[in-house]
Motif scaffolding. Structure first.
Motif, mmCIF file in Angstrom:
data_model
loop_
_atom_site.group_PDB
_atom_site.id
_atom_site.type_symbol
_atom_site.label_atom_id
_atom_site.label_comp_id
_atom_site.label_asym_id
_atom_site.label_seq_id
_atom_site.Cartn_x
_atom_site.Cartn_y
_atom_site.Cartn_z
ATOM 1 N N GLY A 41 0.942 -1.608 -0.181
ATOM 2 C CA GLY A 41 0.189 -0.433 0.198
ATOM 3 C C GLY A 41 1.006 1.639 0.379
ATOM 4 N N PHE A 42 -0.366 2.275 0.247
ATOM 5 C CA PHE A 42 0.756 3.690 -0.129
ATOM 6 C C PHE A 42 1.432 4.043 2.237
ATOM 7 N N LYS A 43 2.626 4.231 1.482
ATOM 8 C CA LYS A 43 3.535 4.790 2.634
ATOM 9 C C LYS A 43 3.143 5.659 3.398
ATOM 10 N N GLU A 44 3.195 5.970 5.040
ATOM 11 C CA GLU A 44 2.345 6.927 5.581
ATOM 12 C C GLU A 44 2.504 8.455 5.077
ATOM 13 N N CYS A 45 4.141 9.000 4.500
ATOM 14 C CA CYS A 45 4.199 9.800 3.916
ATOM 15 C C CYS A 45 3.568 10.440 2.512
ATOM 16 N N ALA A 46 2.725 9.068 1.718
ATOM 17 C CA ALA A 46 2.226 9.537 1.213
ATOM 18 C C ALA A 46 0.718 9.788 0.875
ATOM 19 N N TYR A 47 0.284 9.310 1.965
ATOM 20 C CA TYR A 47 -0.572 10.276 3.129
ATOM 21 C C TYR A 47 -0.857 11.212 2.890
ATOM 22 N N ASN A 48 -0.273 11.794 3.699
ATOM 23 C CA ASN A 48 0.238 12.837 4.262
ATOM 24 C C ASN A 48 0.320 14.113 2.816
ATOM 25 N N ALA A 49 1.407 13.400 1.606
ATOM 26 C CA ALA A 49 1.364 14.486 0.708
ATOM 27 C C ALA A 49 -0.276 14.877 0.337
ATOM 28 N N VAL A 50 -0.436 13.507 0.444
ATOM 29 C CA VAL A 50 -1.723 13.386 -0.890
ATOM 30 C C VAL A 50 -3.034 14.153 -0.337
ATOM 31 N N ALA A 51 -2.987 14.594 1.412
ATOM 32 C CA ALA A 51 -3.571 15.529 1.526
ATOM 33 C C ALA A 51 -3.315 16.594 1.750
ATOM 34 N N GLN A 52 -1.902 16.761 1.461
ATOM 35 C CA GLN A 52 -1.713 18.092 1.746
ATOM 36 C C GLN A 52 -1.961 19.417 0.182
ATOM 37 N N GLU A 53 -1.352 18.427 -0.809
ATOM 38 C CA GLU A 53 -1.639 18.229 -2.518
ATOM 39 C C GLU A 53 -3.831 18.422 -2.498
ATOM 40 N N VAL A 54 -4.392 17.603 -1.770
ATOM 41 C CA VAL A 54 -5.837 17.901 -2.146
ATOM 42 C C VAL A 54 -6.383 19.109 -1.654
ATOM 43 N N SER A 55 -5.658 19.563 -0.039
ATOM 44 C CA SER A 55 -6.069 20.696 0.634
ATOM 45 C C SER A 55 -5.112 21.976 -0.561
ATOM 46 N N ASP A 56 -4.227 22.124 -1.030
ATOM 47 C CA ASP A 56 -4.136 23.339 -1.590
ATOM 48 C C ASP A 56 -4.828 23.122 -2.348
ATOM 49 N N VAL A 57 -5.216 21.989 -3.856
ATOM 50 C CA VAL A 57 -5.634 22.625 -4.504
ATOM 51 C C VAL A 57 -7.261 22.659 -4.623
ATOM 52 N N LEU A 58 -8.391 22.447 -3.142
ATOM 53 C CA LEU A 58 -9.313 22.555 -3.552
ATOM 54 C C LEU A 58 -9.484 23.796 -2.199
ATOM 55 N N ASN A 59 -8.707 24.243 -1.711
ATOM 56 C CA ASN A 59 -8.389 25.284 -0.648
ATOM 57 C C ASN A 59 -9.849 25.207 0.049
ATOM 58 N N LYS A 60 -9.260 23.422 0.759
ATOM 59 C CA LYS A 60 -10.597 23.228 2.217
ATOM 60 C C LYS A 60 -8.975 21.848 2.819
ATOM 61 N N THR A 61 -9.195 22.092 3.804
ATOM 62 C CA THR A 61 -8.858 20.465 4.629
ATOM 63 C C THR A 61 -9.261 19.795 4.793
ATOM 64 N N PHE A 62 -8.052 18.718 4.261
ATOM 65 C CA PHE A 62 -7.893 17.678 4.210
ATOM 66 C C PHE A 62 -6.800 16.769 4.971
ATOM 67 N N THR A 63 -7.821 15.880 6.148
ATOM 68 C CA THR A 63 -6.666 15.068 7.181
ATOM 69 C C THR A 63 -6.332 13.914 6.686
ATOM 70 N N LYS A 64 -4.997 13.195 6.689
ATOM 71 C CA LYS A 64 -4.003 11.999 6.506
ATOM 72 C C LYS A 64 -5.412 10.362 6.287
ATOM 73 N N ASP A 65 -7.050 11.210 7.525
ATOM 74 C CA ASP A 65 -7.292 10.612 8.186
ATOM 75 C C ASP A 65 -8.470 10.527 6.445
ATOM 76 N N ASN A 66 -8.616 11.467 6.268
ATOM 77 C CA ASN A 66 -9.566 11.430 5.643
ATOM 78 C C ASN A 66 -9.426 10.641 4.438
ATOM 79 N N VAL A 67 -7.825 11.173 4.001
ATOM 80 C CA VAL A 67 -7.253 10.486 2.574
ATOM 81 C C VAL A 67 -8.186 8.594 2.557
ATOM 82 N N LYS A 68 -7.215 8.136 3.683
ATOM 83 C CA LYS A 68 -7.319 6.956 4.004
ATOM 84 C C LYS A 68 -8.801 6.528 4.008
ATOM 85 N N ASN A 69 -9.307 6.938 4.345
ATOM 86 C CA ASN A 69 -11.026 6.519 4.256
ATOM 87 C C ASN A 69 -11.552 6.621 2.802
ATOM 88 N N ARG A 70 -11.036 7.440 2.156
ATOM 89 C CA ARG A 70 -11.974 7.999 1.055
ATOM 90 C C ARG A 70 -11.104 6.839 0.000
#
Length: 238
Positions: A41-70
């Motif tokens: 699966g994805f590394k933990e740092c990847a989930y953090n990076a995805v959460a950051q990228e999605v947050s930046d693009v959508l201008n809305k806060t996403f957490t690592k848990d949001n990313v994992k659950n989705r």
């Protein structure tokens, strides 16, 4: 810059939509390209990076848990869709982005599985993107294909090739073989199947000329789908 799980406490669940999913899947693909995904699966740092990228693009806060659950939700959705599509009589409509099936066949299926109704009424325009991320057999295939094969794998491929050649010689000796020169190479190019499975598929396709021609006309991903379908059919006959 929007904050993420690394700088905030746990947030409430997110109501995802198609636009958000598109950004999310693209971010996951970026992490795969950067080597932040392993067979487990994805590394933990990847989930953090995805959460950051999605947050930046959508201008809305996403957490690592949001990313994992989705990701877990999308994997469940994809696997259910794929299990239906691979059934006899079912398919995928590339234009409408939904399951393609005769109405009578669908009704018969839903009598047995009424809980699956929503998968027939909804469109899934991100199905291919979901497939690239959520399918354990297809995901990372493009990246893996760019890597050099290790000696052990090359040796195994040689064994499979030799076995298929022997089977082909036996079939040819009966005088009943059709001209399908690319069939062996097409099967050898499919990863993730056991030697015996590839041999069984080779023998089956040589005995079913029309299906063999259809198999050779498909792209790599669709060949894997068809090969799985053939192997399931053969298993049911045992």
């Amino acid at each position: 810059m929007a904050t993420t799980a690394s700088t905030t406490k746990k947030k409430r669940n997110v109501a995802w939509n198609g636009t958000m999913d598109g950004v999310f899947l693209a971010a996951l693909k970026n992490q795969i390209a950067e080597g932040q995904e392993t067979g487990a699966g994805f590394k933990e740092c990847a989930y953090n990076a995805v959460a950051q990228e999605v947050s930046d693009v959508l201008n809305k806060t996403f957490t690592k848990d949001n990313v994992k659950n989705r990701l877990k939700t999308l994997k469940t959705t994809y696997r259910t869709l794929n299990s239906i599509i691979n059934l006899s009589g079912f398919g995928w409509d590339e234009t409408l982005c939904k399951i393609s099936v005769d109405e009578e066949v669908k009704n018969d299926y839903l009598k047995l599985h009424p809980e699956k109704q929503r998968f027939f009424s909804k469109r899934y325009p991100l199905y291919k993107e979901m497939k690239a991320i959520c399918d354990d057999d297809y995901a990372r295939g493009e990246e893996k294909s760019k890597k050099r094969l290790n000696p052990a794998l090359l040796s195994e491929l040689h064994v499979v090739s030799s076995s298929i050649n022997r089977v082909a010689d036996a079939i040819i000796s009966t005088g009943e073989v059709h001209s399908l020169p690319d069939l062996k190479d097409a099967l050898l190019n499919i990863a993730g199947f056991a030697k015996g499975e590839l041999i069984d598929a080779y023998v089956y396709l040589h005995g079913h000329h029309k299906e063999a021609e259809a198999f050779l006309s498909l792209d790599e991903m669709d060949r894997v789908d068809m090969l799985r379908h053939i192997l399931r059919r053969l298993a049911m006959q045992l």
